[in-house]
Scaffold this motif. Structure first.
Motif, short mmCIF file in Angstrom:
data_model
loop_
_atom_site.label_atom_id
_atom_site.label_comp_id
_atom_site.label_asym_id
_atom_site.label_seq_id
_atom_site.Cartn_x
_atom_site.Cartn_y
_atom_site.Cartn_z
N VAL A 37 35.52 45.27 50.14
CA VAL A 37 35.95 43.88 50.28
C VAL A 37 34.95 42.91 49.67
CG1 VAL A 37 37.31 44.37 52.34
CG2 VAL A 37 34.93 43.67 52.61
N ALA A 38 33.66 43.26 49.67
CA ALA A 38 32.66 42.39 49.04
C ALA A 38 32.94 42.27 47.54
CB ALA A 38 31.25 42.94 49.29
N GLN A 39 33.30 43.39 46.90
CA GLN A 39 33.58 43.37 45.47
C GLN A 39 34.89 42.62 45.18
OE1 GLN A 39 32.71 47.07 43.30
NE2 GLN A 39 31.95 47.91 45.22
N ILE A 40 35.87 42.81 46.04
CA ILE A 40 37.16 42.13 45.85
C ILE A 40 36.98 40.61 45.92
CG2 ILE A 40 39.42 41.71 46.89
CD1 ILE A 40 39.49 44.67 47.66
N LEU A 41 36.18 40.13 46.88
CA LEU A 41 35.96 38.68 47.00
C LEU A 41 35.23 38.12 45.78
CD1 LEU A 41 35.04 38.24 50.79
CD2 LEU A 41 37.12 37.47 49.60
N ILE A 42 34.29 38.88 45.23
CA ILE A 42 33.60 38.42 44.01
C ILE A 42 34.60 38.32 42.86
CG2 ILE A 42 31.93 39.09 42.23
CD1 ILE A 42 30.61 37.93 44.65
N LEU A 43 35.49 39.29 42.75
CA LEU A 43 36.51 39.24 41.70
C LEU A 43 37.43 38.03 41.87
CD1 LEU A 43 37.49 43.03 41.52
CD2 LEU A 43 36.15 41.72 39.86
N ILE A 44 37.78 37.73 43.13
CA ILE A 44 38.61 36.56 43.41
C ILE A 44 37.87 35.28 43.03
CG2 ILE A 44 39.68 35.20 45.26
CD1 ILE A 44 40.30 37.82 46.68
N ALA A 45 36.56 35.24 43.31
CA ALA A 45 35.76 34.04 43.04
C ALA A 45 35.74 33.70 41.56
CB ALA A 45 34.34 34.24 43.55
#
Length: 561
Positions: free
Chosen positions: A551-559
């Motif tokens: 989820v940490a990587q997914i949020l960075i991608l969303i950012a």
């Protein structure tokens, strides 16, 4: 001396680490209204000294942090491994579902704070990782950040500032990530008026009803077994009992597999509590005749405890030893880590087991030589499986798992990998004839050393920019981190207690494991005096670690979408 106290050498770093641990552990001895933070004080002592300029080498701190965490989780894995899959069947699916729900709630809380406050989402990922004390999640977020921003509109200066904010958010939120979960545990305990001692007694009672061996005196009155040999009667209820002694014509003897049962024989049977009624029905009726009565009839038969200290016996089934037929000695119970087990023929021995035998003193001496019965051998640590297991765990934790749409591979990391391997070694080791036995004190020493080194390294690493980050606007990150920590953990704890009837130790393990929070686990064990929390921690930790990194990587991608 100046270099030793204020330099940057190896000697200075080790001395500083030792001081931080010693002072932190000393402060952990003090209680406020019966509550202490225990070894968590090490973290705050490290932050304080680092803030005032006492710094250790960065590379050394990074190594110590990872190695300390590996020692901590590996010792837990070895301890809970033998009963891990049993505990998973007893509620592991429910615990993991709640853990995933907690992680999803944490992500939603993070994103809502980003939308409401306008705080940069990448920075919020750092705050979220700190709020759940998840260093691998921070590392994965940083790597994804650099992969996504390389060659984009961001200048090198902007990218460096963004990366620094991500790391600072983690450092600022980390302390409350520890204290927040501890606060939730204490709040839940108070709200539901939980008496943890009563809950511990109930767990022990429930386990005892399933596992513990008991003695039952029976008289053979069932015509269906008249004239049958003991080995034939064994198969009637799938080896759930052991006939310890038989009284016939005023003579007590230890039966062998070919002993024939006759009408009126009196038997001293060892079985599990849940099988008492079945065993009574099998033989005929239960009679009032305790152990002292049997011993008064025949003093030639004695009962003795023997230590299994030969590593060559690890993984062997009791029936393979042929003890009853060879020596005329009955094994009635197996004491494994304080739990009495019925000595059924298919039970696999482990080094460190204590077997309870009944027979003549001469025959028991021969059995003692067979199993070793050497307390000195058990005190010798078996280090090969530990370090070999750590090596395999590091390799396993470094294996990348690719998912469609996610540019950065997911890894279980240096904590998740060794934990899983330790659980597998603890469970399958005896079956593979791998001796994994360590004394409880040795396991505790490794565990406490590991968590102490980990907390000291984290504190010394986070203290340098801690105050400056707060002064420069980071005080909001403290609030955000507290919300990310407290809201999901409190909601899941309440849901788990009300709807899923979780006991307090399951809640402790669930929250500390799903937040990948070793300090909270250490707190719960020290404050509430039991290791039941560790089993539940290990049950949810692997999936939680994987999800936290994802989820940490997914949020960075969303950012940066």
């Amino acid at each position: 001396m100046r270099d030793l106290f204020f330099g940057q050498g190896t000697g200075h770093s080790i001395m500083l680490l030792a001081i931080v641990i010693a002072v932190g552990l000393y402060l952990g001895k003090f209680k406020i209204k019966g509550v202490t933070l225990g070894s968590t004080w090490i973290l705050f002592v490290g932050i304080l000294l680092s803030h005032f300029g006492f710094r250790a080498e960065g590379a050394l701190l990074h190594f110590l942090k990872e190695f300390g965490l590996i020692l901590f989780v590996f010792s837990i894995g070895l301890q809970v491994g033998p009963g891990f899959f049993h505990s998973f069947k007893k509620g592991g699916l429910t615990l993991n579902m709640l853990a995933v729900s907690l992680i999803v709630l944490g992500v939603l809380t993070t994103y809502v704070i980003h939308l409401v406050t306008g705080e940069d989402l990448a920075t919020m990922v750092g705050v979220m990782s700190g709020a759940v004390t998840n260093t691998p999640g921070l590392g994965a977020a940083q790597q994804t950040f650099f992969d996504v921003t390389s060659g984009t509109f961001l200048s090198d200066v902007e990218a460096s500032a963004e990366a620094a904010a991500l790391a600072s958010g983690y450092a600022v939120a980390y302390p409350l990530g520890v204290l927040g979960v501890i606060f939730v545990l204490m709040a839940v305990k108070a709200i539901f008026k939980i008496d943890h001692r009563k809950e511990q007694q109930k767990i022990e009672q429930d386990e005892g009803e399933i596992e513990s061996a008991v003695r039952v005196a029976c008289q053979v009155k069932n015509p269906a077994i008249f004239g049958k040999a003991v080995k034939d009667v064994d198969h009637e209820i799938a080896n759930k009992f052991v006939i310890s002694r038989i009284l016939r014509n005023g003579i007590v003897e230890a039966p062998v597999s070919t002993t024939v049962l006759n009408e009126g024989d009196k038997l001293l049977v060892v079985t599990s509590k849940t099988s008492v009624d079945v065993v009574t029905m099998l033989f005929g009726e239960q009679i009032d005749m305790d152990l002292s009565a049997w011993e008064s009839i025949d003093t030639t038969m004695v009962s003795k405890k023997l230590n299994v200290s030969k590593s060559s016996l690890t993984g062997k089934k009791l029936k393979d030893l042929n003890i009853r037929s060879t020596y005329g000695v009955s094994i009635t119970r197996i004491d494994r880590a304080g739990v009495d087990l019925v000595a059924n023929p298919n039970l696999r021995l482990q080094m460190g087991d204590v077997i309870v035998v009944v027979g003549t003193p001469q025959a028991i001496e021969k059995v003692a030589k067979l199993v070793g019965n050497s307390a000195a051998s058990l005190r010798h640590p078996n280090l090969i499986p530990i370090f070999f297991g750590i090596a395999i765990g590091v390799i396993f934790g470094s294996i990348p798992f690719k998912f469609p749409g996610i540019p950065q591979a997911i890894k279980l990391g240096l904590a998740g990998g060794p934990l899983i391997i330790a659980i597998l070694i603890g469970y399958f080791g005896p079956r593979l004839k791998i001796t994994t036995y360590t004394t409880l004190s040795a396991n505790m020493m490794i565990r406490e050393m590991g968590i102490s080194i980990f907390l000291a390294a984290v504190g010394l690493g986070a203290g340098e920019n801690f105050v400056s980050s707060i002064v420069n606007g980071g005080y909001w990150w403290i609030l955000y981190g507290a919300l990310i920590t407290i809201i999901p953990t409190f909601l899941i704890a309440v849901i788990g207690r009300i709807f899923f009837k979780l006991n307090f130790f399951q809640i402790c393990g669930l929250l500390s494991g799903s937040c990948t929070n070793p300090p909270v686990l250490a707190f719960a064990q020290n404050a509430y005096g039991t290791d039941y929390t560790s089993v539940n921690y290990a049950t949810v930790y692997p999936l939680s670690m994987f999800m936290r990194v994802l989820v940490a990587q997914i949020l960075i991608l969303i950012a940066f979408a």
